[in-house]
Design an enzyme around this catalytic site. Structure first.
Site, PDB file in Angstrom:
ATOM      1  N   SER A 263       1.075  -1.304  -0.086  1.00  0.00           N
ATOM      2  CA  SER A 263       0.020   0.014   0.033  1.00  0.00           C
ATOM      3  C   SER A 263       0.934   1.365   0.031  1.00  0.00           C
ATOM      4  O   SER A 263       2.056   1.145   0.389  1.00  0.00           O
ATOM      5  CB  SER A 263      -0.949  -0.195   1.247  1.00  0.00           C
ATOM      6  OG  SER A 263       0.135   0.207   2.342  1.00  0.00           O
ATOM      7  N   LYS A 264       0.256   2.497  -0.358  1.00  0.00           N
ATOM      8  CA  LYS A 264       1.012   3.549  -0.287  1.00  0.00           C
ATOM      9  C   LYS A 264       1.524   4.013   1.012  1.00  0.00           C
ATOM     10  O   LYS A 264       2.533   4.378   1.250  1.00  0.00           O
ATOM     11  CB  LYS A 264      -0.337   4.729  -0.632  1.00  0.00           C
ATOM     12  CG  LYS A 264       0.391   6.072  -0.863  1.00  0.00           C
ATOM     13  CD  LYS A 264      -0.457   7.034  -1.450  1.00  0.00           C
ATOM     14  CE  LYS A 264      -0.634   8.236  -0.181  1.00  0.00           C
ATOM     15  NZ  LYS A 264      -1.768   9.072  -0.191  1.00  0.00           N
ATOM     16  N   ARG A 265       0.717   3.277   2.137  1.00  0.00           N
ATOM     17  CA  ARG A 265       1.271   3.532   3.666  1.00  0.00           C
ATOM     18  C   ARG A 265       2.603   3.037   3.701  1.00  0.00           C
ATOM     19  O   ARG A 265       3.316   3.356   4.398  1.00  0.00           O
ATOM     20  CB  ARG A 265      -0.140   3.001   4.491  1.00  0.00           C
ATOM     21  CG  ARG A 265      -0.329   4.234   5.312  1.00  0.00           C
ATOM     22  CD  ARG A 265      -1.473   4.060   6.309  1.00  0.00           C
ATOM     23  NE  ARG A 265      -2.758   3.821   5.305  1.00  0.00           N
ATOM     24  CZ  ARG A 265      -3.504   2.967   5.543  1.00  0.00           C
ATOM     25  NH1 ARG A 265      -3.226   1.914   6.161  1.00  0.00           N
ATOM     26  NH2 ARG A 265      -4.795   3.070   4.729  1.00  0.00           N
TER      27      ARG A 265
END
Ligand code: GLU
Length: 506
Positions: A263-265
């Site tokens: 994920s972007k996170r």
């Protein structure tokens, strides 16, 4: 004669392009090129609530950067346009109405409050989030539960409605996925998805089937997250166009990060890029750095993406785009998730920088230098420097540290690395060496090294003990290519000036 291969990448322009998205582009592109087919970019922007300004242009820029250029797109229309779904709005309704007429779909007039009530009324321990499906549809306000006259009345009165698919009960829907083989679904557990929304826009489910049909798509590759929707799409194909017309599907494996789906996170947390290019969220102004800006070469980026889920059955890891086109095949794509490893990604980039001609890196490096305040006029010099330091650069941004001292004096000298072993004898050596520079017969690294070593021998100092100080004098720190090659490029005047400057600081 078999049909011309036509594949599509169909992003929703909602934000940055995740590396999984670029891998989908790449697999589409490789498959199309391998089979002499067409690669189409279709913008799926029917969900106006998710529309993000600038996201479409950003997708174009990413395709441009990676060199995966579509044959047909909103910017380069072929004969199957428009290529933006919002501009195709009038096309979809007739298909939704056809489905209603044939008994495969129905009008649903439920208000948001009624839907909310259904979710709470039917909630049980075993069914915490009830869906709109065959078990509840008869209890809702739709053309299946109402009489024809009631339905007509509501329609005539202009009541807001959606069109939903009527999922059959207890049917098995199956299809052959190019990666997973035969996949089957029990239709009873699938909800009656909305096909046409109250604003007249289709949902993804209707639009993807209609557009793949009208655009004569032969193979549809998309992320694994779409697999649960496949039974809806297969049924729509069956009802509208016939299964013989349906493209062959391939659901690409997830890309995994350190904890499950990447994920972007994860990127923010572990400090690596997840998007192809930097993306600034127009709502929050938050910047997410991309692979390009991090210093990746597009060749390396597509190479590493190709291997996230595919290999050619050998140990080979470095592939040019042409080799990938030749070797790529869907049946060698694995169905299991592909783990993204940033260290390995950097390894690919390093290999590609080493492999690249110095000349081909010039414009990138020049602009990186200029962002860092170094303006390079001498093209030959730039190429020489790139050739000399490229093996030491993992990311393009490393050229700034590895190469800027050729164009400007070091900002800092790591004197602490010299001081502990510094003495008068060494100072004397460098003072005499500075004076002797103009007697070196030719300003070439071999001659410079020779003069350096001869003088060291005369003064009875091991040349090995002098090389680190010389490096720090010329470079500023303990890094860089062979030191006499650096001196050769700097020239006698600059070499002497830097030695004198450091001597004055010691
Ligand atoms: N619009 C969908 C998405 O952005 C595309 C899925 C497909 O390729 O069919 O994920």
């Amino acid at each position: 004669m078999s049909k011309k291969v036509r594949v599509r990448f169909a992003p929703s322009p909602t934000g940055g392009l995740h590396l999984g998205g670029v891998r989908t582009v790449l697999y589409n592109y490789l498959f199309a090129k391998k089979h002499g087919g067409d690669f189409i970019l279709r913008i799926e922007d029917t969900d106006q609530t998710r529309y993000v300004a600038g996201a479409e242009e950003y997708i174009f820029n990413c395709l441009q950067w990676t060199g995966l250029i579509p044959d047909e797109s909103p910017a380069h229309a072929g004969k199957y346009g428009p290529y933006r779904q919002s501009e195709r709005k009038p096309i979809y309704r007739q298909y939704a109405e056809q489905l209603v007429k044939d008994g495969h779909a129905y009008y649903a007039f439920d208000t948001p409050e009624e839907l909310e009530k259904m979710r709470s009324d039917f909630k049980t321990e075993h069914n915490p989030s009830p869906q709109y499906d065959h078990t509840v549809r008869k209890k809702m306000r739709n053309s299946l539960s109402l009489t024809d006259a009631e339905t007509k009345q509501l329609l005539d009165a202009g009541t807001r409605y959606v069109i939903r698919i009527k999922m059959p009960e207890n049917e098995t829907v199956s299809f052959t996925d190019m990666i997973r083989g035969e996949v089957s679904f029990d239709t009873s557990v699938v909800d009656d998805k909305v096909l046409l929304k109250a604003d007249g826009m289709p949902t993804y489910h209707l639009a993807v089937v209609v557009d793949d049909y009208l655009m004569k798509i032969t193979h549809a590759f998309r992320g694994e997250e779409w697999l649960p929707s496949a039974p809806v799409h297969v049924l729509l194909w069956k009802y509208l166009f016939g299964l013989n017309e349906m493209p062959q599907w391939a659901h690409l494996p997830l890309i995994l990060g350190p904890n499950g789906k990447l994920s972007k996170r994860d990127g923010a947390k572990y400090g690596f890029p997840v998007f192809a290019m930097s993306w600034i969220d127009p709502k929050t102004n938050e910047l997410t750095e991309g692979f390009k800006e991090k210093g990746f070469l597009p060749e390396a980026f597509i190479n590493l993406l190709a291997l996230l889920g595919w290999n050619d059955g050998t140990e080979q890891e470095i592939f040019t785009k042409e080799e990938l086109i030749e070797k790529f095949s869907m049946d060698r794509v694995h169905s299991g998730g592909a783990k993204f490893d940033y260290e390995k990604a950097k390894w690919f980039n390093h290999e590609w920088i080493k492999k690249s001609e110095a000349g081909s890196l010039k414009s990138e490096v020049r602009s990186l230098f200029s962002t860092n305040g170094i303006n390079v006029d001498d093209d030959n010099l730039l190429e020489k420097v790139i050739g000399l330091v490229k093996d030491r650069c993992t990311l393009l941004t490393d050229f700034v540290q590895q190469g800027s001292f050729f164009f400007q004096q070091p900002q800092q000298y790591d004197l602490d690395a010299i001081k502990p072993k510094w003495n008068d004898a060494k100072r004397k050596f460098f003072e005499s060496f500075t004076e002797e520079l103009n007697t070196i017969p030719e300003w070439k690294s071999a001659f410079i090294e020779d003069a350096f070593k001869k003088l060291a021998a005369i003064q009875n100092i091991k040349p090995g003990e002098l090389q680190l100080p010389l490096r720090i004098m010329l470079v500023g720190g303990k890094f860089g290519p062979p030191v006499f090659e650096i001196a050769e490029i700097l020239g006698a005047g600059e070499t002497s000036a830097r030695m004198n400057k450091t001597l004055s600081l010691l």
